[in-house]
Design a protein around this motif. Structure first.
Motif, PDB file in Angstrom:
ATOM      1  N   ALA A  40       3.084  -3.581   0.709  1.00 38.02           N
ATOM      2  CA  ALA A  40       1.897  -4.413   0.918  1.00 38.02           C
ATOM      3  C   ALA A  40       2.193  -5.877   0.632  1.00 38.02           C
ATOM      4  O   ALA A  40       1.512  -6.762   1.148  1.00 38.02           O
ATOM      5  N   SER A  41       3.199  -6.124  -0.195  1.00 35.78           N
ATOM      6  CA  SER A  41       3.564  -7.512  -0.531  1.00 35.78           C
ATOM      7  C   SER A  41       5.016  -7.503  -1.003  1.00 35.78           C
ATOM      8  O   SER A  41       5.294  -7.566  -2.189  1.00 35.78           O
ATOM      9  N   PRO A  50       7.592   3.760   6.397  1.00 31.71           N
ATOM     10  CA  PRO A  50       6.426   4.574   6.017  1.00 31.71           C
ATOM     11  C   PRO A  50       6.744   6.071   5.926  1.00 31.71           C
ATOM     12  O   PRO A  50       6.108   6.797   5.173  1.00 31.71           O
ATOM     13  N   GLN A  56      -0.808   6.892   2.956  1.00 35.60           N
ATOM     14  CA  GLN A  56      -0.654   6.249   4.254  1.00 35.60           C
ATOM     15  C   GLN A  56      -1.072   4.780   4.236  1.00 35.60           C
ATOM     16  O   GLN A  56      -0.682   4.025   5.113  1.00 35.60           O
ATOM     17  N   TRP A  57      -1.866   4.415   3.256  1.00 37.72           N
ATOM     18  CA  TRP A  57      -2.238   3.001   3.133  1.00 37.72           C
ATOM     19  C   TRP A  57      -2.224   2.637   1.659  1.00 37.72           C
ATOM     20  O   TRP A  57      -2.062   3.492   0.795  1.00 37.72           O
ATOM     21  N   LEU A  58      -2.386   1.333   1.388  1.00 40.15           N
ATOM     22  CA  LEU A  58      -2.229   0.831   0.032  1.00 40.15           C
ATOM     23  C   LEU A  58      -3.150   1.538  -0.967  1.00 40.15           C
ATOM     24  O   LEU A  58      -2.722   1.908  -2.065  1.00 40.15           O
ATOM     25  N   GLY A  59      -4.419   1.723  -0.573  1.00 38.68           N
ATOM     26  CA  GLY A  59      -5.368   2.345  -1.498  1.00 38.68           C
ATOM     27  C   GLY A  59      -4.937   3.749  -1.905  1.00 38.68           C
ATOM     28  O   GLY A  59      -5.054   4.136  -3.073  1.00 38.68           O
ATOM     29  N   ILE A  62      -1.856   3.503  -4.264  1.00 33.56           N
ATOM     30  CA  ILE A  62      -2.218   3.107  -5.627  1.00 33.56           C
ATOM     31  C   ILE A  62      -2.874   4.283  -6.353  1.00 33.56           C
ATOM     32  O   ILE A  62      -2.609   4.525  -7.529  1.00 33.56           O
TER      33      ILE A  62
ATOM     34  N   GLY B  17      -2.941  10.665   4.498  1.00 35.50           N
ATOM     35  CA  GLY B  17      -1.704   9.908   4.467  1.00 35.50           C
ATOM     36  C   GLY B  17      -0.723  10.529   3.517  1.00 35.50           C
ATOM     37  O   GLY B  17       0.448  10.719   3.837  1.00 35.50           O
ATOM     38  N   GLU B 127      -2.781  -6.317  -3.388  1.00 37.27           N
ATOM     39  CA  GLU B 127      -1.537  -6.166  -2.627  1.00 37.27           C
ATOM     40  C   GLU B 127      -0.309  -6.637  -3.404  1.00 37.27           C
ATOM     41  O   GLU B 127       0.812  -6.297  -3.035  1.00 37.27           O
ATOM     42  N   GLY B 231     -11.512   3.825  -1.590  1.00 36.49           N
ATOM     43  CA  GLY B 231     -10.484   4.456  -2.417  1.00 36.49           C
ATOM     44  C   GLY B 231      -9.806   3.566  -3.438  1.00 36.49           C
ATOM     45  O   GLY B 231      -9.059   4.063  -4.273  1.00 36.49           O
ATOM     46  N   TYR B 232     -10.029   2.257  -3.375  1.00 40.52           N
ATOM     47  CA  TYR B 232      -9.465   1.419  -4.435  1.00 40.52           C
ATOM     48  C   TYR B 232     -10.171   1.743  -5.749  1.00 40.52           C
ATOM     49  O   TYR B 232     -11.374   1.998  -5.774  1.00 40.52           O
TER      50      TYR B 232
END
Lengths: 203, 238
Positions: A40-41, A50, A56-59, A62, B17, B127, B231-232
């Motif tokens: 993501a950074s 990936p 599959q995504w940042l959320g 984490i 995911g 991020e 989801g965060y």
């Protein structure tokens, strides 16, 4: 009194096996999700594909990362406490640079025999090194997670910006250990079953 | 009460995911949250509680010198900078709701007339990137007390001109560095950076700093948030 049959000693006692495999799970989950978070950074001019990241995504990444950190930390604490209490840590010593060099050159020329239940000097160094990397990755991870409340960990890493690099390089060290570890198990496959069953020292 | 389903959709997407790399799990029936959904949801709620317990209202976020300010500032939102909402400062009214005694709306002039504080702090994005900026505005704690907010409530929630929304815990809302910012880098906020009023809370991640706030409410009902519902982690404190 009847003569007692001498008990053959277990190679890997059950607390070691349990924490080993839980740690393996935690490390795979933490590194896989950590790579996705890194993407993501990115800190450097590359990202992790990936296909080999978790979430599959940042959320999602984490969420996995902050869920499995508890397993990594508590399992690690159990390992450290057990190792200190049982004398397991004594197997990593004595250790001298000379012995490391001797065993390292012997290993490179395939002259280093595997002795069941005894660590050679290179093994000792690698295990101590990865344990150190484990401590560093937890401290730098806490620094990144809570830089305000856990500011002392952040300071210890040289600040928030530096903590991300510290965390990355500790990961790289652990991933490198992981690769060498798997390679050595592939080269000496007989060491794998005792890590599952405990095994017995040869009489 | 925390909404049981608040994250289920999001977590399903997340879990999908995750599962692509975790063989043996099946996410094909959306009517039934799967075990990974429930697991991540429970762990995130646990992490909220841990962070609430760790929160010390007297620990301050680091502050910086003027020459450390990031220049040019970095825009960030879930849309392009050209889409940033433009709110007319002349007709702007901050609406208040929930457990507040005086819910009269606030004009920008009235907010500017309150005692202001300024800070040079770091905004850290979830991020991983971060910027240092200078914000000036009204301490949220002062404002909440002035409007007679029930500060024993659990949440302060925000609704924004662009449809964004978020919420924070009351102890964080009362933290001395949490402000309703009216200025950025010495000048009134511009639309991309949250004009006319944004929350600046350096003890939380960037997405907990909603911009262009139109409504503020004090409540005990979990309000969620735009990213939080996807989801965060809700607390996302630093």
């Amino acid at each position: 009194m009847a003569e007692k049959k001498p008990r053959r000693r277990v190679i890997h006692p059950w607390p070691l096996r349990l924490t080993h495999w839980l740690n393996a799970l935690a490390i795979v989950m933490m590194i896989g999700s950590g790579w996705q978070i890194y993407d993501a950074s990115p800190l450097f001019a590359f990202t992790f594909p990936p296909l080999i990241t978790i979430g599959q995504w940042l959320g999602a990444a984490i969420a996995w990362h902050l869920a499995f950190m508890w397993l990594l930390v508590f399992n690690g604490l159990v390992y450290f406490i057990w190792s200190a209490a049982s004398g397991h840590f004594a197997k990593f010593f004595p250790l001298s640079p000379r012995a490391v060099w001797r065993d390292f050159t012997a290993a490179l020329t395939f002259k280093l025999p595997h002795q069941t239940g005894v660590y050679n000097a290179v093994q000792k160094l690698l295990y101590l090194g990865v344990l150190f990397a484990g401590v560093v990755i937890v401290i730098s991870g806490l620094a990144i997670w809570k830089p305000v409340q856990l500011w002392f960990f952040c300071d210890l890493c040289g600040g928030y910006v530096a903590a991300r690099y510290v965390h990355f390089f500790a990961m790289a060290a652990i991933a490198g250990f992981f690769a060498v570890h798997l390679l050595l198990v592939a080269m000496v496959p007989k060491v794998l079953p005792p890590m599952i069953t405990g095994g017995r020292m040869e009489p | 009460m925390k909404n049981i389903n608040r994250r289920s959709m999001l977590f399903r997407a997340m879990a999908l995911g995750a599962v692509s790399t975790l063989p043996g799990c099946d996410y094909e029936d959306p009517a039934h949250p799967d075990i990974a959904d429930k697991f991540l949801h429970a762990m995130s709620a646990w992490n909220d509680r841990v962070q609430e317990a760790l929160f010390d209202p007297h620990t301050l976020a680091p502050t910086f010198r003027a020459e450390q300010i990031t220049n040019p500032p970095r825009f960030n939102a879930f849309y392009d900078i050209s889409q940033a909402p433009v709110v007319d400062p002349a007709t702007y009214r901050l609406e208040l709701g929930g457990q507040i005694q005086d819910k009269s709306p606030w004009t920008l002039a009235a907010l500017n007339a309150l005692a202001q504080t300024s800070q040079i702090t770091r905004l850290t994005c979830v991020e991983g990137w971060r910027v240092i900026g200078e914000w000036e505005g009204v301490p949220l704690g002062d404002f909440l007390r002035r409007i007679g907010a029930d500060t024993t409530c659990r949440y302060v929630s925000f609704k924004c001109a662009d449809g964004y929304y978020s919420s924070i815990d009351m102890p964080s809302a009362l933290h001395p560095q949490t402000i309703l910012a009216l200025k950025f880098l010495g000048a009134p906020l511009t639309p991309p950076f949250g004009a006319p009023v944004r929350l600046r809370i350096p003890t939380k991640l960037g997405f907990k700093n909603p911009k262009s706030i139109m409504q503020l409410a004090v409540t005990n009902i979990y309000p969620g948030g735009y990213w939080e519902d996807q989801g965060y982690n809700w607390f996302s404190g630093s």
